[in-house]
Design a protein around this motif. Structure first.
Motif, PDB file in Angstrom:
ATOM      1  N   LEU A  27      20.129  38.146 -15.894  1.00 13.97           N
ATOM      2  CA  LEU A  27      21.030  37.239 -16.581  1.00 13.97           C
ATOM      3  C   LEU A  27      21.567  37.869 -17.863  1.00 13.97           C
ATOM      4  O   LEU A  27      22.761  37.826 -18.142  1.00 13.97           O
ATOM      5  N   ARG A  28      20.676  38.466 -18.625  1.00  9.86           N
ATOM      6  CA  ARG A  28      21.097  39.020 -19.910  1.00  9.86           C
ATOM      7  C   ARG A  28      21.879  40.313 -19.749  1.00  9.86           C
ATOM      8  O   ARG A  28      22.801  40.588 -20.511  1.00  9.86           O
ATOM      9  N   GLU A  29      21.548  41.103 -18.740  1.00  7.45           N
ATOM     10  CA  GLU A  29      22.343  42.316 -18.543  1.00  7.45           C
ATOM     11  C   GLU A  29      23.736  41.968 -18.035  1.00  7.45           C
ATOM     12  O   GLU A  29      24.719  42.623 -18.392  1.00  7.45           O
ATOM     13  N   ALA A  30      23.843  40.921 -17.232  1.00 10.70           N
ATOM     14  CA  ALA A  30      25.170  40.472 -16.800  1.00 10.70           C
ATOM     15  C   ALA A  30      25.973  39.985 -18.007  1.00 10.70           C
ATOM     16  O   ALA A  30      27.183  40.224 -18.097  1.00 10.70           O
ATOM     17  N   GLU A  31      25.308  39.294 -18.923  1.00  4.44           N
ATOM     18  CA  GLU A  31      25.982  38.875 -20.156  1.00  4.44           C
ATOM     19  C   GLU A  31      26.517  40.084 -20.911  1.00  4.44           C
ATOM     20  O   GLU A  31      27.679  40.107 -21.352  1.00  4.44           O
ATOM     21  N   TYR A  32      25.670  41.101 -21.060  1.00  7.22           N
ATOM     22  CA  TYR A  32      26.089  42.306 -21.775  1.00  7.22           C
ATOM     23  C   TYR A  32      27.264  42.981 -21.070  1.00  7.22           C
ATOM     24  O   TYR A  32      28.251  43.370 -21.711  1.00  7.22           O
ATOM     25  N   GLN A  33      27.187  43.095 -19.758  1.00  3.23           N
ATOM     26  CA  GLN A  33      28.261  43.739 -19.007  1.00  3.23           C
ATOM     27  C   GLN A  33      29.570  42.971 -19.155  1.00  3.23           C
ATOM     28  O   GLN A  33      30.646  43.566 -19.280  1.00  3.23           O
ATOM     29  N   LEU A  34      29.497  41.656 -19.127  1.00  3.65           N
ATOM     30  CA  LEU A  34      30.694  40.837 -19.273  1.00  3.65           C
ATOM     31  C   LEU A  34      31.331  41.045 -20.641  1.00  3.65           C
ATOM     32  O   LEU A  34      32.545  41.258 -20.751  1.00  3.65           O
ATOM     33  N   ILE A  35      30.531  41.017 -21.692  1.00  3.61           N
ATOM     34  CA  ILE A  35      31.087  41.157 -23.034  1.00  3.61           C
ATOM     35  C   ILE A  35      31.645  42.557 -23.251  1.00  3.61           C
ATOM     36  O   ILE A  35      32.733  42.719 -23.833  1.00  3.61           O
ATOM     37  N   VAL A  36      30.962  43.575 -22.763  1.00  2.71           N
ATOM     38  CA  VAL A  36      31.479  44.941 -22.875  1.00  2.71           C
ATOM     39  C   VAL A  36      32.819  45.064 -22.151  1.00  2.71           C
ATOM     40  O   VAL A  36      33.755  45.710 -22.634  1.00  2.71           O
ATOM     41  N   GLU A  37      32.924  44.433 -21.005  1.00  2.00           N
ATOM     42  CA  GLU A  37      34.181  44.458 -20.257  1.00  2.00           C
ATOM     43  C   GLU A  37      35.303  43.818 -21.071  1.00  2.00           C
ATOM     44  O   GLU A  37      36.441  44.318 -21.099  1.00  2.00           O
ATOM     45  N   LEU A  38      35.006  42.722 -21.754  1.00  2.00           N
ATOM     46  CA  LEU A  38      36.012  42.068 -22.587  1.00  2.00           C
ATOM     47  C   LEU A  38      36.391  42.943 -23.789  1.00  2.00           C
ATOM     48  O   LEU A  38      37.565  43.041 -24.148  1.00  2.00           O
ATOM     49  N   LEU A  39      35.412  43.582 -24.405  1.00  2.00           N
ATOM     50  CA  LEU A  39      35.705  44.480 -25.518  1.00  2.00           C
ATOM     51  C   LEU A  39      36.613  45.611 -25.063  1.00  2.00           C
ATOM     52  O   LEU A  39      37.583  45.970 -25.741  1.00  2.00           O
TER      53      LEU A  39
END
Length: 274
Positions: A27-39
């Motif tokens: 769950l948390r790695e998916a969160e990180y991946q999503l935010i990095v993608e947005l950045l």
């Protein structure tokens, strides 16, 4: 102890835990991946980015790898030292503008119109008073260049409490400290942001829409509402794994999405008017 001192002490004690937080579960790695993608989508290479509430600098490190010039601000001196220690031999260290202990409400020392983008990934839920949140947003508006982007994250009241309230202050125990957290519904988050006279960006990828359905007339498009995932069935889980192909090799049990949350967070990206 004033709550900002409590936050500083808690994160001083939990530097390693906070750094590892975004990789310790699917769950948390998916969160990180999503935010990095947005950045990556919104912040151009070589931009000037100020990370307010940077913690030990996981997002700052990613931006430095994209040749951005980055300034870090946090209440936790030990978190910032951990970042400096990691960057000591990095070829990107020359792009660190500053690395300074300060509160998001006390940024008079940062130049006006300095940044192309600001990350405000924690302060708006750690600052529990309206006055402090408004002062922080006013600081961000001053520091951003015209057309600059502000990335903000809010916490949902769920699943911690199902009170029916639009906003609430809860507490979590972190490293033995009672840390307060401001939580609010997406509509309240939008109102908080709009008090700073910003334009909300209208495009971007939603994991789910803000209110849990897909009506573009009923949701804030740029609200990345990482919400409860029990009504998404196999299709939603399939979309998540498809979106994050690089996570498949981890052999995680993606069924945990049925009972889990992506931190109950919502994300808004704003553009400061010209």
């Amino acid at each position: 102890m004033p709550y900002r001192q409590t936050i500083a002490a808690a994160y001083d004690a939990g530097v390693e835990e906070e750094y590892n937080r975004l990789t310790e579960t699917p769950l948390r790695e998916a969160e990180y991946q999503l935010i990095v993608e947005l950045l990556d989508e919104y912040i151009h290479r070589g931009s000037v980015v100020i990370d307010i509430g940077s913690g030990p600098g996981r997002y700052a490190e990613h931006l430095l790898q994209r040749n951005c010039r980055v300034g870090l601000i946090d209440l936790s001196a030990k978190s910032l030292k951990a970042f400096s220690d990691r960057m000591e031999d990095s070829c990107n260290s020359d792009n660190i503008i500053f690395n300074r202990v300060s509160c998001a409400t006390q940024l008079d020392w940062v130049d006006d119109c300095l940044a192309d983008a600001i990350l405000l990934m924690g302060p708006l839920y750690h600052l529990v008073s309206d006055k402090h949140r408004n002062l922080t947003l006013a600081n961000c508006k001053r520091i951003l260049k015209p057309g600059g982007l502000l990335f903000t994250v809010f916490l949902s009241p769920f699943p911690v409490v199902n009170s029916g309230l639009d906003s609430i202050i809860t507490h979590t125990n972190f490293q033995g400290y009672d840390v307060p957290q401001f939580r609010c519904m997406p509509g309240i988050a939008k109102k908080i942001i709009l008090t700073t006279d910003v334009d909300l960006i209208k495009d971007g990828w939603n994991m789910r829409d803000a209110d849990g359905d897909n009506s573009p007339n009923n949701n804030l498009h740029i609200m990345f509402w990482l919400e409860e995932i029990y009504y998404g069935s196999d299709e939603l889980i399939g979309n998540v794994t498809k979106r994050f192909k690089d996570l498949e090799h981890k052999n995680w049990d993606w069924r945990s999405f049925y009972n889990g949350w992506l931190e109950g967070r919502s994300m808004i990206i704003e553009e400061i008017g010209n």
